[in-house]
Write a protein that holds these residues in place. Structure first.
Motif, PDB file in Angstrom:
ATOM      1  N   UNK A   1       0.772  -1.248   0.000  1.00  0.00           N
ATOM      2  CA  UNK A   1       0.000   0.000   0.000  1.00  0.00           C
ATOM      3  C   UNK A   1       0.795   1.284   0.000  1.00  0.00           C
ATOM      4  N   UNK A   2       2.127   1.196   0.045  1.00  0.00           N
ATOM      5  CA  UNK A   2       2.920   2.416  -0.135  1.00  0.00           C
ATOM      6  C   UNK A   2       2.985   2.719  -1.638  1.00  0.00           C
ATOM      7  N   UNK A   3       3.471   3.905  -2.004  1.00  0.00           N
ATOM      8  CA  UNK A   3       3.476   4.299  -3.416  1.00  0.00           C
ATOM      9  C   UNK A   3       4.878   4.776  -3.814  1.00  0.00           C
ATOM     10  N   UNK A   4       5.768   3.802  -4.059  1.00  0.00           N
ATOM     11  CA  UNK A   4       7.155   4.151  -4.367  1.00  0.00           C
ATOM     12  C   UNK A   4       7.344   4.714  -5.777  1.00  0.00           C
ATOM     13  N   UNK A   5       8.234   5.681  -5.860  1.00  0.00           N
ATOM     14  CA  UNK A   5       8.741   6.141  -7.157  1.00  0.00           C
ATOM     15  C   UNK A   5      10.219   5.813  -7.141  1.00  0.00           C
ATOM     16  N   UNK A   6      10.586   4.767  -7.864  1.00  0.00           N
ATOM     17  CA  UNK A   6      11.973   4.303  -7.877  1.00  0.00           C
ATOM     18  C   UNK A   6      12.709   4.917  -9.059  1.00  0.00           C
ATOM     19  N   UNK A   7      14.005   5.133  -8.866  1.00  0.00           N
ATOM     20  CA  UNK A   7      14.827   5.642  -9.968  1.00  0.00           C
ATOM     21  C   UNK A   7      15.990   4.698 -10.189  1.00  0.00           C
ATOM     22  N   UNK A   8      16.184   4.278 -11.430  1.00  0.00           N
ATOM     23  CA  UNK A   8      17.434   3.609 -11.794  1.00  0.00           C
ATOM     24  C   UNK A   8      18.264   4.645 -12.529  1.00  0.00           C
TER      25      UNK A   8
ATOM     26  N   UNK B   1      13.545   6.151 -15.341  1.00  0.00           N
ATOM     27  CA  UNK B   1      14.875   5.826 -15.846  1.00  0.00           C
ATOM     28  C   UNK B   1      15.281   6.784 -16.952  1.00  0.00           C
ATOM     29  N   UNK B   2      16.449   7.423 -16.817  1.00  0.00           N
ATOM     30  CA  UNK B   2      16.999   8.199 -17.926  1.00  0.00           C
ATOM     31  C   UNK B   2      17.477   7.255 -19.032  1.00  0.00           C
ATOM     32  N   UNK B   3      17.307   7.654 -20.267  1.00  0.00           N
ATOM     33  CA  UNK B   3      17.742   6.795 -21.373  1.00  0.00           C
ATOM     34  C   UNK B   3      18.308   7.650 -22.500  1.00  0.00           C
ATOM     35  N   UNK B   4      18.910   6.984 -23.463  1.00  0.00           N
ATOM     36  CA  UNK B   4      19.270   7.626 -24.714  1.00  0.00           C
ATOM     37  C   UNK B   4      20.753   7.877 -24.903  1.00  0.00           C
ATOM     38  N   UNK B   5      21.119   8.023 -26.179  1.00  0.00           N
ATOM     39  CA  UNK B   5      22.514   8.196 -26.585  1.00  0.00           C
ATOM     40  C   UNK B   5      22.820   9.669 -26.844  1.00  0.00           C
ATOM     41  N   UNK B   6      24.087   9.923 -27.247  1.00  0.00           N
ATOM     42  CA  UNK B   6      24.485  11.270 -27.637  1.00  0.00           C
ATOM     43  C   UNK B   6      25.261  12.008 -26.565  1.00  0.00           C
ATOM     44  N   UNK B   7      25.712  11.271 -25.540  1.00  0.00           N
ATOM     45  CA  UNK B   7      26.434  11.930 -24.452  1.00  0.00           C
ATOM     46  C   UNK B   7      27.790  11.280 -24.201  1.00  0.00           C
ATOM     47  N   UNK B   8      28.297  10.566 -25.192  1.00  0.00           N
ATOM     48  CA  UNK B   8      29.611   9.918 -25.069  1.00  0.00           C
ATOM     49  C   UNK B   8      29.664   8.966 -23.880  1.00  0.00           C
ATOM     50  N   UNK B   9      28.591   8.218 -23.673  1.00  0.00           N
ATOM     51  CA  UNK B   9      28.558   7.264 -22.558  1.00  0.00           C
ATOM     52  C   UNK B   9      28.697   5.817 -23.005  1.00  0.00           C
ATOM     53  N   UNK B  10      28.786   5.600 -24.302  1.00  0.00           N
ATOM     54  CA  UNK B  10      29.054   4.273 -24.871  1.00  0.00           C
ATOM     55  C   UNK B  10      27.963   3.239 -24.555  1.00  0.00           C
TER      56      UNK B  10
ATOM     57  N   UNK C   1       8.734   4.932 -16.582  1.00  0.00           N
ATOM     58  CA  UNK C   1       8.741   6.339 -16.994  1.00  0.00           C
ATOM     59  C   UNK C   1      10.125   6.666 -17.539  1.00  0.00           C
ATOM     60  N   UNK C   2      10.222   6.831 -18.840  1.00  0.00           N
ATOM     61  CA  UNK C   2      11.508   6.957 -19.523  1.00  0.00           C
ATOM     62  C   UNK C   2      11.783   8.411 -19.892  1.00  0.00           C
ATOM     63  N   UNK C   3      12.909   8.923 -19.374  1.00  0.00           N
ATOM     64  CA  UNK C   3      13.259  10.334 -19.571  1.00  0.00           C
ATOM     65  C   UNK C   3      14.536  10.420 -20.392  1.00  0.00           C
ATOM     66  N   UNK C   4      14.458  11.087 -21.543  1.00  0.00           N
ATOM     67  CA  UNK C   4      15.662  11.224 -22.366  1.00  0.00           C
ATOM     68  C   UNK C   4      16.626  12.220 -21.726  1.00  0.00           C
ATOM     69  N   UNK C   5      17.865  11.781 -21.553  1.00  0.00           N
ATOM     70  CA  UNK C   5      18.851  12.591 -20.831  1.00  0.00           C
ATOM     71  C   UNK C   5      19.079  13.957 -21.474  1.00  0.00           C
ATOM     72  N   UNK C   6      18.997  14.002 -22.818  1.00  0.00           N
ATOM     73  CA  UNK C   6      19.206  15.277 -23.513  1.00  0.00           C
ATOM     74  C   UNK C   6      18.115  16.283 -23.226  1.00  0.00           C
ATOM     75  N   UNK C   7      16.938  15.765 -22.887  1.00  0.00           N
ATOM     76  CA  UNK C   7      15.810  16.667 -22.663  1.00  0.00           C
ATOM     77  C   UNK C   7      15.846  17.320 -21.289  1.00  0.00           C
ATOM     78  N   UNK C   8      16.630  16.736 -20.358  1.00  0.00           N
ATOM     79  CA  UNK C   8      16.622  17.259 -18.982  1.00  0.00           C
ATOM     80  C   UNK C   8      16.867  18.767 -18.936  1.00  0.00           C
TER      81      UNK C   8
END
Lengths: 325, 320
Positions: A74-81, A117-126, A170-177
Motif C-alpha cells: 500500500x505504499x506508493x514508491x517512485x523508484x529511480x534507476x 529511468x533516464x535513457x538515450x545516446x548522444x552523451x559519449x557514454x558508450x 517512466x523513460x526520460x531522455x537525458x538530452x531533454x533534462x
C-alpha cells in the motif's frame, strides 16, 4: 505558463505528489543529498528527509524488488534507476514480479509504483549507459510505458503515473533534462494513453518519441520550406498506445514515418507500422512505411560514430521525402 | 486439552494439514487430474507451521515454488488452493496462477514465487512499505538454500540490515537446490554464517523441531517489531519427496532419506504433546480425521467448480 526544464518539471511533479499523498516516497541511487545523477531530485531530500527520499546502495535488483514489495502493502514508491541500461540487473523484479503479480494472483494485488529511468545516446557514454530499451518493456503485459518529450508533458504524465495502481515505466531522455519549455501554472495531469499532435500537417505522418519529437519538429520546419507539410505525432505513452490518433493521422496524410532512438529491428516503430498495416489506414497508404531509428549496433563512444548511430534531422527529412517521392 | 499446549495444538494441526494436503495432491496427480509443476514440502512442515505461528494476523509472508505449506500455515483455505491447482474459476487466483503463485493478500500472504529468490527483495520491500506507512507489522521471507546463492539474497540482506527493516529471513535449508546438494553449491555450507557479513543475527535452527522453530522465530519477530532490524534463520530440514512429481531422485541415498524421516516433525511433536500430557492420542487422531474430511470436501468443491470464463483471459492485467 512558466518556463521550466524537463528536469525541473519532473522535480515539481515529484514534490507535488509527495505533498499530496504521504504514501508516496522516492527510492534510488544517489537521489538523497546529491539530488540524483542528473540532479532531477535536487532539493527533495532536504525538504522531505531521508525516510521519504530513500538513498540506496548500488543494488538495482533490491531497489526494484523493494519498490514492488512496498507497493504491494500500500505504499506508493517512485523508484529511480540511474540509467535505463541498469534495468538488466533489476529485470526479474520488474518483469517476473511487479508486472505479473496482479494477473497471477487473480487480480488481488496492486502495484502502485513508478520506475523512472533516464535513457538515450548522444552523451559519449558508450554501450552500457546510452541504450533505449523501451521495446523490451512494452512487450511485457502488466507494464505501462511512458516517454515524455516536453517539460509540460513530463510533469502531467508523471503525476498521472504516480496516481496509477499499476507499475509504470517512466523513460526520460537525458538530452531533454536541460531543455526548457512552457509548463502550466497550478495543478494539472495528462492521462496515460493519449497522443498529441505536436505539429499538424497534411502530407506525411511522423510518429516520433522522446527527444526525437523535437528533432522531428525541426525536420518538419525545414520540409515546410520545401513545400512538404509534415504532421508530427507524439504518442507520449508507448503503452497503452493511442492507436486511434495514429490511424486517424495516417488516414489524413496517406504516409507514415516512424522515428526513435532505439535500434530499428523489433522496435516501437515496427509496432506502429504493424498497427497501421492491420487497420483501415492501410488502404490510405500511398507509399511504403519508413522507419528511422538507431543503427543496429551497440551505442558507440566516438562522437563521430555516435552521431552516425543516432537518427537526426537529415535522416528524418530523407525518409519523409522518400515516402513522398 | 490444556491451554499451555495452545501453540502446540495449532502447530500440530497446521503440520497435519500441510502433510495431508500434499498427500492428497499426490493422489490427485496419480489420477491424472493435476497439471503443471507441483513441488511438495512433505518433511518441511515444522518450518512453515512454526514460523507462521510466531506471526501476528497483520504480518506478511513471501513464499516459494515449494509454497503450499506456507500458505496453509498463514491461514489459507485448502479448498480454494485445490481449486487453484485444478485451474478452476473458484481458485485462489481464478486459475491464473496455479501452484507456484498462490497468494492471499488479505491474509498477508504476498505470494508464492516461481523464481528462486524472487520473493526475498519483495519481503524487504513490504517491510519498507510497513515502515513508510507507519505500521508495526513484520514480514517473514521464506526461501530455500538454493535461493541463498542468488544475488538478490545478498543485495536484500544488506539493504534490510542497513535500514533495520522489520523482516525475518527464513532460509529453509532442505539440503538440495533441485538436485544439487548444498555442499556442491555453497562455499560456506553453514548458511547462518552469512548473516555476519550483514551484521545481523544468524541462527541455525533444527527445522524438524516445530517448537524450536516457533521459539527462535518468535525472538526474531519480536526483534524486528521492536525496530532492531532483520535476522537470518537457517532451518535445517529435508524434503522427503523428490523435487517434483516424477523426480527419479538419483542424487541421494535411501539411507539418507530414512535417517531424515526418522526425524519426522509431526511424529516428534505428537510424541512431545502426548508425553507431556498436553493431548491424548485420541484427541490428535481426531485432528487427523477432521482435516481428512475438510480435504475431501475441498476436492469435491474444486472438482465441481467451473473452469474460468473465457473473458477471464484478459482481465486482471492492469488495475483500473
Amino acid at each position: 505558463m512558466k518556463e521550466l526544464t524537463l528536469s525541473q518539471a519532473v522535480n515539481e511533479a515529484l514534490v507535488e505528489e509527495m505533498e499530496r499523498d504521504p504514501r508516496v516516497f522516492l527510492i534510488g541511487e544517489d537521489i538523497g543529498l546529491h539530488g540524483g545523477a542528473f540532479a532531477v531530485t535536487k532539493g527533495i531530500f532536504q525538504r522531505f528527509g531521508p525516510e521519504r527520499v530513500r538513498n540506496t546502495p548500488i543494488s538495482e535488483a533490491a531497489i526494484a524488488g523493494a519498490a514492488v514489495g512496498a507497493a504491494l502493502v500500500g505504499a506508493r514508491p517512485v523508484a529511480e534507476l540511474m540509467y535505463t541500461d541498469f534495468i538488466t540487473i533489476a529485470m526479474d523484479q520488474v518483469v517476473n514480479q511487479g508486472a505479473k503479480v496482479k494477473y497471477m494472483f487473480g487480480g488481488k494485488a496492486r502495484v502502485p509504483m513508478v520506475l523512472r529511468m533516464p535513457f538515450g545516446a548522444g552523451r559519449a557514454n558508450a554501450g552500457q549507459h546510452s541504450q533505449s530499451l523501451e521495446a523490451w518493456l512494452c512487450h511485457v503485459p502488466g507494464l505501462k510505458v511512458v516517454m515524455p518529450s516536453t517539460p509540460a508533458d513530463a510533469k502531467g504524465l508523471l503525476k498521472s503515473a504516480i496516481r496509477e495502481d499499476n507499475l509504470i515505466i517512466f523513460l526520460e531522455n537525458k538530452h531533454l533534462y536541460s531543455q526548457k519549455g512552457p509548463v502550466p501554472e497550478g495543478e494539472y495531469t495528462i492521462p496515460l494513453g493519449a497522443a498529441e499532435i505536436k505539429r499538424a500537417g497534411g502530407d506525411v505522418t511522423v510518429v516520433a518519441t522522446g527527444r526525437q519529437v523535437t528533432i522531428a519538429l525541426g525536420a518538419a520546419e525545414k520540409l515546410s520550406k520545401e513545400g512538404i507539410d509534415a504532421e508530427v505525432l507524439d504518442p507520449r505513452t508507448l503503452w497503452p498506445l493511442d492507436r486511434e490518433a495514429i490511424i486517424a493521422s495516417v488516414k489524413k496524410t496517406g504516409r507514415l514515418v516512424t522515428v526513435h532512438e532505439a535500434v530499428k529491428r523489433f522496435g516501437f516503430g515496427a509496432e506502429v507500422a504493424a498497427i497501421v498495416a492491420e487497420s483501415e489506414a492501410f488502404d490510405y497508404l500511398d507509399a511504403p512505411i519508413r522507419r528511422v531509428a538507431g543503427a543496429e549496433v551497440p551505442v558507440p563512444f566516438s562522437k563521430f560514430l555516435e552521431d552516425l548511430f543516432l537518427p537526426d534531422e537529415q535522416k528524418i527529412i530523407a525518409a519523409c521525402k522518400a515516402v513522398l517521392a | 486439552m490444556k491451554t499451555a499446549g495452545a501453540p502446540d495444538r495449532r502447530i500440530y494441526e497446521t503440520m497435519v494439514s500441510i502433510r495431508s494436503f500434499e498427500t492428497k495432491l499426490q493422489e490427485l496427480s496419480r489420477k491424472g487430474v493435476l497439471r503443471g509443476s507441483v513441488h511438495f514440502c512433505i518433511g518441511q512442515e515444522a518450518v512453515a507451521a512454526g514460523v507462521c505461528a510466531a506471526l501476528s494476523p497483520g504480518d506478511y509472508i513471501t513464499s516459494t515454488h515449494r509454497g503450499h505449506g506456507h500458505a496453509i500455515a498463514k491461514g489459507a483455505r485448502m479448498d480454494l488452493m485445490i481449486a487453484e491447482l485444478l485451474g478452476k474459476a473458484t481458485g485462489y487466483c481464478k486459475g491464473k496462477g496455479g501452484s507456484m503463485h498462490i497468494a492471499d493478500l488479505d491474509l498477508g500472504h504476498l505470494g508464492a514465487n516461481g523464481i528462486v529468490g524472487g520473493g526475498i527483495p519483495i519481503a524487504a520491500g513490504a517491510a519498507l512499505g510497513i515502515r513508510q506507512l507507519g505500521l508495526q507489522n513484520v514480514v517473514a521471507a521464506f526461501f530455500g538454500d538454493g535461493a541463498a546463492n542468488q544475488g538478490v539474497f545478498h543485495e536484500t540482506l544488506n539493504l534490510a540490515a542497513l535500514w533495520k527493516l522489520p523482516v525475518v529471513f527464513v532460509c529453509e535449508n532442505n539440503q538440495f537446490g533441485m538436485t544439487t546438494p548444498l555442499s556442491e553449491a555453497s562455499s560456506q555450507p553453514d548458511l547462518a554464517k552469512r548473516a555476519i557479513a550483514y551484521d545481523m543475527p544468524g541462527t541455525r535452527v533444527d527445522g524438524m523441531d516445530a517448537r524450536e522453530v516457533f521459539r527462535v522465530t518468535s525472538d526474531a519477530v519480536g526483534r524486528a517489531r521492536a525496530g532492531k532490524g532483520p535476522s537470518l534463520l537457517v532451518m535445517d530440514t529435508y524434503r522427503f519427496e523428490g523435487h517434483y512429481i516424477g523426480d527419479p531422485v538419483v542424487y541421494r541415498t535411501r539411507e539418507e532419506v530414512e535417517d531424515w524421516k526418522a526425524k519426522d516433525p509431526i511424529l516428534r511433536l505428537r510424541k512431545q504433546m502426548v508425553g507431556e500430557g498436553l493431548a491424548t492420542e485420541a484427541e490428535l487422531d481426531g485432528i487427523h480425521g477432521e482435516i481428512a474430511r475438510k480435504l475431501d470436501e475441498g476436492v469435491a468443491f474444486a472438482q465441481s467448480s467451473p473452469d474460468p470464463d473465457p473473458s477471464e483471459l484478459f482481465t486482471d492485467v492492469y488495475s483500473e
